[in-house]
Design an enzyme around this catalytic site. Structure first.
Site, PDB file in Angstrom:
ATOM      1  N   PHE A  11     -52.093   7.313 -17.230  1.00 30.00           N
ATOM      2  CA  PHE A  11     -53.064   6.221 -16.990  1.00 30.00           C
ATOM      3  C   PHE A  11     -54.145   6.244 -15.531  1.00 30.00           C
ATOM      4  O   PHE A  11     -55.301   6.562 -16.866  1.00 30.00           O
ATOM      5  CB  PHE A  11     -52.124   4.582 -16.157  1.00 30.00           C
ATOM      6  CG  PHE A  11     -53.374   3.877 -16.336  1.00 30.00           C
ATOM      7  CD1 PHE A  11     -54.345   3.766 -16.940  1.00 30.00           C
ATOM      8  CD2 PHE A  11     -53.282   3.381 -15.315  1.00 30.00           C
ATOM      9  CE1 PHE A  11     -55.531   2.379 -16.414  1.00 30.00           C
ATOM     10  CE2 PHE A  11     -54.073   1.803 -14.527  1.00 30.00           C
ATOM     11  CZ  PHE A  11     -55.388   1.738 -15.434  1.00 30.00           C
ATOM     12  N   ILE A  58     -44.949  19.800 -13.359  1.00 29.52           N
ATOM     13  CA  ILE A  58     -44.350  20.415 -11.964  1.00 29.52           C
ATOM     14  C   ILE A  58     -42.669  20.376 -11.324  1.00 29.52           C
ATOM     15  O   ILE A  58     -42.875  20.738 -10.412  1.00 29.52           O
ATOM     16  CB  ILE A  58     -44.924  19.052 -11.312  1.00 29.52           C
ATOM     17  CG1 ILE A  58     -44.385  18.171 -11.160  1.00 29.52           C
ATOM     18  CG2 ILE A  58     -46.952  19.072 -11.943  1.00 29.52           C
ATOM     19  CD1 ILE A  58     -44.880  16.850 -10.603  1.00 29.52           C
ATOM     20  N   ALA A  81     -46.537  11.866 -11.715  1.00 22.95           N
ATOM     21  CA  ALA A  81     -45.576  11.219 -11.164  1.00 22.95           C
ATOM     22  C   ALA A  81     -44.560  10.208 -11.912  1.00 22.95           C
ATOM     23  O   ALA A  81     -45.289  10.296 -13.071  1.00 22.95           O
ATOM     24  CB  ALA A  81     -46.004  10.574  -9.995  1.00 22.95           C
ATOM     25  N   THR A 130     -49.891   6.447  -3.203  1.00 14.60           N
ATOM     26  CA  THR A 130     -49.793   4.680  -3.771  1.00 14.60           C
ATOM     27  C   THR A 130     -50.008   3.592  -2.081  1.00 14.60           C
ATOM     28  O   THR A 130     -49.728   4.622  -0.988  1.00 14.60           O
ATOM     29  CB  THR A 130     -49.460   4.077  -4.530  1.00 14.60           C
ATOM     30  OG1 THR A 130     -48.991   2.644  -4.511  1.00 14.60           O
ATOM     31  CG2 THR A 130     -47.338   4.907  -3.717  1.00 14.60           C
ATOM     32  N   ASP A 131     -50.530   2.345  -1.949  1.00 16.14           N
ATOM     33  CA  ASP A 131     -50.358   1.579  -0.705  1.00 16.14           C
ATOM     34  C   ASP A 131     -49.504   0.940  -0.805  1.00 16.14           C
ATOM     35  O   ASP A 131     -48.397   0.779   0.049  1.00 16.14           O
ATOM     36  CB  ASP A 131     -51.730   0.616  -0.860  1.00 16.14           C
ATOM     37  CG  ASP A 131     -50.882  -0.547  -2.208  1.00 16.14           C
ATOM     38  OD1 ASP A 131     -49.843  -0.384  -3.037  1.00 16.14           O
ATOM     39  OD2 ASP A 131     -51.840  -1.356  -1.491  1.00 16.14           O
ATOM     40  N   GLU A 132     -48.566   0.941  -1.552  1.00 14.18           N
ATOM     41  CA  GLU A 132     -46.610   1.088  -1.743  1.00 14.18           C
ATOM     42  C   GLU A 132     -45.870   1.633  -0.372  1.00 14.18           C
ATOM     43  O   GLU A 132     -45.104   1.280  -0.070  1.00 14.18           O
ATOM     44  CB  GLU A 132     -46.002   0.602  -3.401  1.00 14.18           C
ATOM     45  CG  GLU A 132     -46.848   0.215  -3.962  1.00 14.18           C
ATOM     46  CD  GLU A 132     -46.254  -0.304  -5.075  1.00 14.18           C
ATOM     47  OE1 GLU A 132     -45.144   0.039  -5.640  1.00 14.18           O
ATOM     48  OE2 GLU A 132     -46.719  -0.137  -6.838  1.00 14.18           O
ATOM     49  N   SER A 156     -41.639   3.811  -4.002  1.00 12.35           N
ATOM     50  CA  SER A 156     -42.881   4.546  -2.676  1.00 12.35           C
ATOM     51  C   SER A 156     -41.803   5.248  -2.097  1.00 12.35           C
ATOM     52  O   SER A 156     -42.640   6.073  -1.456  1.00 12.35           O
ATOM     53  CB  SER A 156     -43.255   2.655  -2.420  1.00 12.35           C
ATOM     54  OG  SER A 156     -41.789   2.129  -2.187  1.00 12.35           O
ATOM     55  N   LEU A 195     -47.327  -4.503 -15.758  1.00 13.57           N
ATOM     56  CA  LEU A 195     -47.749  -5.781 -15.845  1.00 13.57           C
ATOM     57  C   LEU A 195     -49.058  -6.572 -16.686  1.00 13.57           C
ATOM     58  O   LEU A 195     -49.157  -7.796 -17.180  1.00 13.57           O
ATOM     59  CB  LEU A 195     -47.878  -6.674 -14.384  1.00 13.57           C
ATOM     60  CG  LEU A 195     -48.561  -7.838 -14.370  1.00 13.57           C
ATOM     61  CD1 LEU A 195     -47.536  -8.825 -15.320  1.00 13.57           C
ATOM     62  CD2 LEU A 195     -48.802  -8.919 -12.891  1.00 13.57           C
TER      63      LEU A 195
HETATM   64  P1  NAD Z   1     -48.417   6.801 -15.221  1.00 15.95           P
HETATM   65  O1  NAD Z   1     -47.787   7.289 -15.370  1.00 15.95           O
HETATM   66  O2  NAD Z   1     -49.811   6.411 -16.054  1.00 15.95           O
HETATM   67  O3  NAD Z   1     -48.893   9.166 -15.260  1.00 15.95           O
HETATM   68  C1  NAD Z   1     -48.296   9.861 -15.012  1.00 15.95           C
HETATM   69  C2  NAD Z   1     -48.298  11.152 -16.002  1.00 15.95           C
HETATM   70  O4  NAD Z   1     -47.636  12.021 -14.972  1.00 15.95           O
HETATM   71  C3  NAD Z   1     -47.830  11.145 -16.897  1.00 15.95           C
HETATM   72  O5  NAD Z   1     -49.161  11.642 -17.708  1.00 15.95           O
HETATM   73  C4  NAD Z   1     -46.516  11.788 -17.562  1.00 15.95           C
HETATM   74  O6  NAD Z   1     -46.714  13.070 -18.495  1.00 15.95           O
HETATM   75  C5  NAD Z   1     -47.214  12.850 -16.256  1.00 15.95           C
HETATM   76  N1  NAD Z   1     -45.686  13.415 -15.076  1.00 15.95           N
HETATM   77  C6  NAD Z   1     -44.803  12.740 -14.994  1.00 15.95           C
HETATM   78  N2  NAD Z   1     -43.838  13.491 -14.307  1.00 15.95           N
HETATM   79  C7  NAD Z   1     -44.233  14.735 -14.793  1.00 15.95           C
HETATM   80  C8  NAD Z   1     -43.666  16.544 -14.696  1.00 15.95           C
HETATM   81  N3  NAD Z   1     -42.671  16.343 -14.008  1.00 15.95           N
HETATM   82  N4  NAD Z   1     -44.639  17.091 -14.932  1.00 15.95           N
HETATM   83  C9  NAD Z   1     -45.335  16.818 -15.225  1.00 15.95           C
HETATM   84  N5  NAD Z   1     -46.051  15.778 -15.400  1.00 15.95           N
HETATM   85  C10 NAD Z   1     -45.490  14.950 -15.536  1.00 15.95           C
HETATM   86  O7  NAD Z   1     -49.168   6.769 -13.533  1.00 15.95           O
HETATM   87  P2  NAD Z   1     -50.586   6.949 -13.103  1.00 15.95           P
HETATM   88  O8  NAD Z   1     -50.645   4.861 -13.409  1.00 15.95           O
HETATM   89  O9  NAD Z   1     -51.397   7.322 -14.038  1.00 15.95           O
HETATM   90  O10 NAD Z   1     -50.014   6.518 -11.856  1.00 15.95           O
HETATM   91  C11 NAD Z   1     -51.329   8.002 -11.297  1.00 15.95           C
HETATM   92  C12 NAD Z   1     -51.092   8.851 -10.152  1.00 15.95           C
HETATM   93  O11 NAD Z   1     -51.421   7.805  -9.394  1.00 15.95           O
HETATM   94  C13 NAD Z   1     -49.298   8.725 -10.060  1.00 15.95           C
HETATM   95  O12 NAD Z   1     -49.179   9.557  -8.307  1.00 15.95           O
HETATM   96  C14 NAD Z   1     -49.066   6.859  -8.556  1.00 15.95           C
HETATM   97  O13 NAD Z   1     -48.413   7.645  -7.977  1.00 15.95           O
HETATM   98  C15 NAD Z   1     -50.531   7.143  -8.318  1.00 15.95           C
HETATM   99  N6  NAD Z   1     -50.789   5.398  -8.200  1.00 15.95           N
HETATM  100  C16 NAD Z   1     -51.038   4.524  -9.414  1.00 15.95           C
HETATM  101  C17 NAD Z   1     -51.576   3.333  -9.099  1.00 15.95           C
HETATM  102  C18 NAD Z   1     -51.596   2.849 -10.389  1.00 15.95           C
HETATM  103  O14 NAD Z   1     -51.319   1.215 -10.036  1.00 15.95           O
HETATM  104  N7  NAD Z   1     -51.445   3.067 -11.895  1.00 15.95           N
HETATM  105  C19 NAD Z   1     -51.769   3.068  -8.181  1.00 15.95           C
HETATM  106  C20 NAD Z   1     -52.062   3.602  -6.529  1.00 15.95           C
HETATM  107  C21 NAD Z   1     -51.942   4.972  -6.940  1.00 15.95           C
END
Ligand code: NAD
Length: 345
Positions: A11, A58, A81, A130-132, A156, A195
């Site tokens: 995302f 990774i 992640a 994240t802020d979590e 988190s 959500l």
């Molecule tokens: P997401 O789940 O939509 O996307 C995660 C991506 O990482 C996916 O494309 C997945 O294939 C890839 N991935 C997962 N495991 C992997 C691995 N072992 N090796 C390589 N690729 C892998 O997550 P997101 O919502 O886009 O979040 C991205 C980052 O931002 C994360 O680190 C998350 O902690 C952080 N973050 C998210 C939010 C939120 O509201 N979604 C807020 C703050 C921070």
């Protein structure tokens, strides 16, 4: 710049890829393509000569060494992640393996690469978090960059662990790092287990809209494209070793967020209105953090960043996007676990 983005098929990572390519940066997208990924998320960037994709995990250090040696990026932006709190309650192992061990691999691969290249001053490792990690707030107060860590879910806690590793690699090995901790994102290409898309798609199909607990949990919502903009700014201009909290100053309770989405649905898709009648309160998530709020003073004053849209505007754009992009989300509803209640403990 040449930017290596991990998690660029997810995302937020895909929003970074789209924006970076649109701004003329070369981007290497490294992604394992888990259940949460979709390569369509990068949109038109996929057709650009500036874009390339590496299918890699990774958790596999060897792949990371090969990719870094092949592409020789100026900046690494690490977003890959496991990201869904409910899934972390049912299956925490994957969160530790990817978020902690995977980040350890990224740091070690980046350190070896940075050494091999002669420690270029321009190199940066940007860790996206994240802020979590800060835990749950009471009625008042905000998270600053110096708030003590207090993670309370497996998700988190795994992100907090990764943040600590990144700081340690800076202090111990001098690796040039920057960190960001962001509040809840929403927007186009959000996987339909989170959500905001859940509410839109349930409303669209006339199914009950689940709201955890009493709906009083507060989140500070940020439009994903504003987050991507902030991330590129920090990657380029953030001070080394420093972390930046990113938030939209848009604190909203879950129930108010859901009602706002329903109101947009009433206007944009009047069939089935009033959609708020579909709201159903369900058993709360165990350990559900009550309130998050970000104090974004540092990124605002030091890097002159602020979000471009309000939560009202961003939610409207998001609802419009989901209504216009059934081809994108429909197939994702078939993926494992989507549409099921997860993480009840
Ligand atoms: P997401 O789940 O939509 O996307 C995660 C991506 O990482 C996916 O494309 C997945 O294939 C890839 N991935 C997962 N495991 C992997 C691995 N072992 N090796 C390589 N690729 C892998 O997550 P997101 O919502 O886009 O979040 C991205 C980052 O931002 C994360 O680190 C998350 O902690 C952080 N973050 C998210 C939010 C939120 O509201 N979604 C807020 C703050 C921070």
């Amino acid at each position: 710049m040449k930017i290596l983005v991990t998690g660029g098929a997810g995302f937020i990572g895909s929003a970074v890829v789209r924006l970076a390519v649109a701004r003329g940066h070369e981007v290497v997208n490294v992604d394992a393509l888990t259940y949460a990924a979709d390569l369509r998320n990068v949109g038109d960037a996929a057709d650009s000569d500036l874009y390339s994709f590496e299918h890699a995990d990774i958790r596999d250090r060897g792949s990371l060494d090969r990719i870094l040696a092949t592409h020789r990026p100026d900046i690494v932006m690490h977003l890959a992640a496991e990201s869904h709190v409910d899934r972390s309650i049912d299956g925490p192992a994957a969160f530790i393996e990817t978020n902690v061990i995977g980040t350890f691999n990224m740091l070690e691969a980046a350190r070896a690469y940075w050494d091999r290249e002669g420690r270029p001053e321009t190199f940066r490792f940007h860790h996206i978090s994240t802020d979590e990690v800060f835990g749950s707030l009471g009625e008042t107060g905000q998270f600053t960059e110096t708030t003590a860590y207090d993670p309370r879910s497996p998700y988190s806690a795994s992100k907090a662990g990764s943040d600590h590793l990144v700081r340690a690699w800076h202090e111990t090995y001098g690796l040039p790092v920057v960190l960001t901790n962001c509040s809840n994102n929403y927007g186009p290409y959000h996987f339909p287990e989170k959500l905001v898309p859940v509410v839109i798609l349930k409303a669209l199909s006339g199914q009950s809209i689940p709201v955890y607990g009493d709906g009083g949990n507060v989140r500070d919502w940020l439009f994903v494209e504003d987050h991507a903009d902030a991330l590129l700014l920090v990657a380029e201009k953030g001070d080394l070793g420093r972390s930046y909290n990113i938030g939209g100053e848009n604190e909203v309770t879950n129930i108010d967020l859901v009602r706002t989405i329903c109101a947009h649905m009433d206007e944009l898709h009047p069939e089935g209105a009033p959609h708020a009648d579909l709201i159903t309160f369900v058993t709360d998530r165990p350990g559900h953090d009550r309130r998050y709020a970000i104090d974004p003073t540092r990124i605002r004053s030091e890097l002159d960043w602020k979000p471009s849209v309000t939560v009202e505007q961003g939610l409207r754009r998001t609802v419009e996007w989901y209504l216009a992009n059934r081809d994108w989300w429909q197939p994702l509803l078939e993926r494992e676990g989507v549409g099921k209640r997860l993480g009840t403990g």
